[in-house]
Write a protein that holds these residues in place. Structure first.
Motif, PDB file in Angstrom:
ATOM      1  N   GLN A  67       0.821  -1.210   0.000  1.00 43.82           N
ATOM      2  CA  GLN A  67       0.000   0.000   0.000  1.00 43.82           C
ATOM      3  C   GLN A  67       0.855   1.259   0.000  1.00 43.82           C
ATOM      4  N   ILE A  68       1.908   1.258   0.803  1.00 40.84           N
ATOM      5  CA  ILE A  68       2.782   2.440   0.865  1.00 40.84           C
ATOM      6  C   ILE A  68       3.443   2.676  -0.484  1.00 40.84           C
ATOM      7  N   LEU A  69       3.975   1.624  -1.078  1.00 49.39           N
ATOM      8  CA  LEU A  69       4.651   1.779  -2.358  1.00 49.39           C
ATOM      9  C   LEU A  69       3.677   2.142  -3.472  1.00 49.39           C
ATOM     10  N   SER A  70       2.478   1.609  -3.435  1.00 52.51           N
ATOM     11  CA  SER A  70       1.487   1.947  -4.461  1.00 52.51           C
ATOM     12  C   SER A  70       1.052   3.404  -4.355  1.00 52.51           C
ATOM     13  N   LYS A  71       0.892   3.894  -3.145  1.00 57.36           N
ATOM     14  CA  LYS A  71       0.456   5.284  -2.960  1.00 57.36           C
ATOM     15  C   LYS A  71       1.529   6.281  -3.396  1.00 57.36           C
ATOM     16  N   THR A  72       2.803   5.869  -3.308  1.00 57.95           N
ATOM     17  CA  THR A  72       3.880   6.771  -3.714  1.00 57.95           C
ATOM     18  C   THR A  72       4.225   6.626  -5.192  1.00 57.95           C
ATOM     19  N   GLY A  73       3.500   5.782  -5.907  1.00 60.17           N
ATOM     20  CA  GLY A  73       3.699   5.657  -7.342  1.00 60.17           C
ATOM     21  C   GLY A  73       4.762   4.649  -7.739  1.00 60.17           C
ATOM     22  N   ARG A  74       5.173   3.825  -6.833  1.00 58.51           N
ATOM     23  CA  ARG A  74       6.189   2.814  -7.128  1.00 58.51           C
ATOM     24  C   ARG A  74       5.529   1.447  -7.268  1.00 58.51           C
ATOM     25  N   ASP A  75       4.722   1.328  -8.305  1.00 56.40           N
ATOM     26  CA  ASP A  75       3.935   0.113  -8.495  1.00 56.40           C
ATOM     27  C   ASP A  75       4.805  -1.108  -8.807  1.00 56.40           C
TER      28      ASP A  75
END
Length: 65
Positions: free
Chosen positions: A21-29
Motif C-alpha cells: 500500500q505504501i509503495l502503491s500510494k507513492t507511485g512505485r507500483d
C-alpha cells in the motif's frame, strides 16, 4: 501443525500488505509488485518445508523407502 506457522504467514501477509500500500500510494507500483512476489515466495518456502516434513512422516509411518 504448529500455530507458529500460521502466525508467521499472517505476519508476512500483513507486512507485505502494508509495504504494498505504501509503495502503491507513492507511485512505485513495480516495487510494490516485487514486494508482493517476494512475500509469496517466502510463504511458499515455508509451506514447502512443512510439506517435506509431512511426506517424511508418511514415509516413516508406512515404512516406505
Amino acid at each position: 501443525m504448529d500455530i507458529d506457522l500460521i502466525f508467521k504467514v499472517g505476519a508476512i501477509g500483513i507486512v507485505v500488505a502494508v509495504f504494498n500500500q505504501i509503495l502503491s500510494k507513492t507511485g512505485r507500483d513495480e516495487q510494490a509488485m516485487f514486494v508482493t512476489l517476494t512475500g509469496v515466495i517466502v510463504v511458499m518456502a515455508l509451506i514447502v518445508g512443512m510439506m517435506n516434513d509431512l511426506f517424511m512422516e508418511v514415509k516413516s509411518i508406512f515404512n516406505l523407502y
